[in-house]
Design an enzyme around this catalytic site. Structure first.
Site, PDB file in Angstrom:
ATOM      1  CG  ASP A  42      -3.037 -67.580   5.515  1.00  0.00           C
ATOM      2  OD1 ASP A  42      -2.845 -68.759   5.897  1.00  0.00           O
ATOM      3  OD2 ASP A  42      -2.340 -66.629   5.903  1.00  0.00           O
ATOM      4  CB  SER A  86       1.179 -67.002   6.882  1.00  0.00           C
ATOM      5  OG  SER A  86       0.129 -67.923   6.903  1.00  0.00           O
ATOM      6  CD  GLU A 263      -3.911 -63.096   4.142  1.00  0.00           C
ATOM      7  OE1 GLU A 263      -3.886 -61.983   4.688  1.00  0.00           O
ATOM      8  OE2 GLU A 263      -3.487 -64.135   4.677  1.00  0.00           O
ATOM      9  CG  ASP A 268      -4.241 -69.994   8.704  1.00  0.00           C
ATOM     10  OD1 ASP A 268      -3.688 -71.094   8.582  1.00  0.00           O
ATOM     11  OD2 ASP A 268      -4.007 -69.207   9.647  1.00  0.00           O
ATOM     12  CG  HIS A 272      -4.948 -72.691  12.566  1.00  0.00           C
ATOM     13  ND1 HIS A 272      -3.832 -73.417  12.907  1.00  0.00           N
ATOM     14  CD2 HIS A 272      -4.514 -71.719  11.718  1.00  0.00           C
ATOM     15  CE1 HIS A 272      -2.764 -72.907  12.289  1.00  0.00           C
ATOM     16  NE2 HIS A 272      -3.163 -71.875  11.558  1.00  0.00           N
ATOM     17  CG  ASP A 310      -0.296 -68.788   3.182  1.00  0.00           C
ATOM     18  OD1 ASP A 310      -1.249 -69.589   3.055  1.00  0.00           O
ATOM     19  OD2 ASP A 310      -0.238 -67.943   4.096  1.00  0.00           O
TER      20      ASP A 310
HETATM   21 MG   LIG Z   1      -2.359 -64.639   6.195  1.00  0.00          MG
HETATM   22 ZN   LIG Z   2      -2.224 -70.613  10.113  1.00  0.00          ZN
END
Ligand SMILES: [Mg+2]
Ligand SMILES: [Zn+2]
Length: 426
Positions: A42, A86, A263, A268, A272, A310
């Site tokens: 991700d 996502s 995953e 991710d 961020h 993703d």
């Molecule tokens: Mg995710």
């Molecule tokens: Zn995100």
């Protein structure tokens, strides 16, 4: 191939797994796929991959895959036209249908769309979902739930349990139990008790997981997301690779084959937060899980392994601030993530000491110290401001650039190994 790749990839995966290979856009007759392992990083764009490879100091498992491609990830969303979340990206991977941001395997008309996990179940295969986020978070949810809104995690937990997935491993115990059991459910239901009555073994530590030898298993190792790899207590919390190994061990007993989604969900989150070290070490932990899947596929040639993302998060660049370099040694000094460990330790009076101890940064300027203290004073107004600012101080020294606190619309990597690995890329 690029703009439609995720449709074609998902459609092909569904068709190959349920034995309808004749309808797949294969250039040549591919051998049937018995097992499919789909690994999703991700937020893992090419920048995260490159940074992780340099910090590791050698090739990633992903680098060795024979088929390498790219996918564009934009949603079918008139408001957010070119940058996916996502949920929409996961829906595309799980169903072959592009939808709006926040959709959990429903189309733009809010109608449920069949997922690859459901198709695998119809074909008699075992199924599993493994993640480092809450198991009810968007990426795992799109495979075993349908909802118009990704935030409805209480309802998504019920839907996922009703899907009878054989192996569910990750975080998010909070959405399975009511407040009386320190949970977040407002309907009083105890989904862990309900899972047990459906035949699941429930585990919440690495030792308990290791002891599982068969049957359906629900493993929820934290109340919310699992720890970043930098912060993980290896005595209690299984790594993504360890969860993947156990899932494959259990699922591969099904003579009809299996579908497993794995995953790396917090690449991710770190991106961020502009926490370059946390992003790199979670990417490396994801790659270890890829190695476990690859090892199984090498011994079981009817297994297709697909690795992708993703979307990209943060606009991470290897090199930044106008300089032609990158300093992996800065990231190697990290002792914890900013979000979960360092932010809680920082106070106005210990900025220099905490940064030195947990990041190895000992050359903070007077202006940087003052600005970080200012951000700490504003914590009530901006709870993430101080952590993000401190993380940027490290990125500046590592020469890691960032362009957004959100996702970007950049194409993402696709790697494939096994029978039919070439067939989606024509
Ligand atoms: Mg995710
Ligand atoms: Zn995100």
């Amino acid at each position: 191939m690029r703009s439609k790749f995720s449709f074609i990839l998902a459609l092909f995966l569904v068709l190959s797994l349920v034995g309808l290979g004749a309808g797949a856009p294969a250039a040549e007759a591919a051998k049937p796929v018995k097992n499919l392992i789909l690994l999703i990083g991700d937020g893992m764009g090419f920048g995260q991959l490159t940074a992780a490879r340099i910090v590791k100091g050698e090739s990633l498992y992903m680098d060795g895959f024979p088929v390498v491609g790219t996918a564009s990830t934009y949603p079918n969303d008139p408001q957010e036209k070119w940058v996916t979340d996502s949920a929409a990206a996961g829906t595309a991977l799980a169903t072959g249908v592009k939808s709006y941001n926040a959709a959990i395997s429903v189309d733009v008309n809010r109608k449920p769309v069949k997922t690859i996990l459901e198709a695998a179940q119809e074909a008699g295969k075992a199924t599993g979902l493994v993640t480092t986020t809450r198991i009810t978070h968007a990426t795992p949810a799109v495979f075993a739930a349908h909802h118009v809104n990704r935030d409805a995690e209480q309802e998504i937990a019920v839907d996922m349990l009703n899907h009878n997935v054989d192996v569910l491993l990750g975080g998010g115990k909070g959405y399975f139990v009511p407040a009386a059991q320190k949970g977040k459910r407002t309907d009083g239901r105890d989904l862990i008790a309900e899972a047990r009555s459906k035949g699941y073994t429930f585990v919440e530590t690495k030792d308990e997981l290791n002891k599982v030898t068969g049957g359906k298993v629900l493993g929820l190792f934290k109340s919310s997301h699992l720890s970043y790899e930098l912060d993980r207590d290896p005595a209690r919390e299984p790594s993504l690779a360890e969860m993947t190994r156990k899932a494959i061990e259990l699922l591969s007993r099904d003579p009809d084959g299996f579908f497993l989604m794995v995953e790396g969900g917090r690449i991710d989150h770190a991106s961020h937060a502009h926490d370059a070290a946390a992003a790199v070490y979670d990417t490396l932990a994801f790659d270890e899980a890829v190695g476990v899947a690859l090892d199984f596929a090498l011994r079981n040639p009817d297994t297709l392994v697909v690795v992708t993302a993703d979307h990209e998060t943060g606009g991470l660049s290897v090199g930044g601030y106008g300089q032609y370099n990158f300093k992996p040694e800065v990231l190697k000094a990290a002792k914890g993530s900013f979000e979960d460990v360092i932010a809680a330790k920082l106070t106005e009076s210990n900025v220099k000491e905490v940064m030195a101890q947990y990041t190895g940064v000992t050359d903070l300027s007077a202006e940087e110290v003052k600005a970080l203290q200012e951000a700490l004073r504003n914590k009530a107004k901006d709870p993430y401001g101080a952590a993000n600012f401190a993380a940027e101080l490290v990125s500046k020294r590592a020469l890691v650039g960032w362009t957004s606190s959100g996702h970007t619309g950049a194409d993402v990597p696709v790697f494939a190994f096994g029978p039919a690995a070439n067939s989606g890329v024509t």
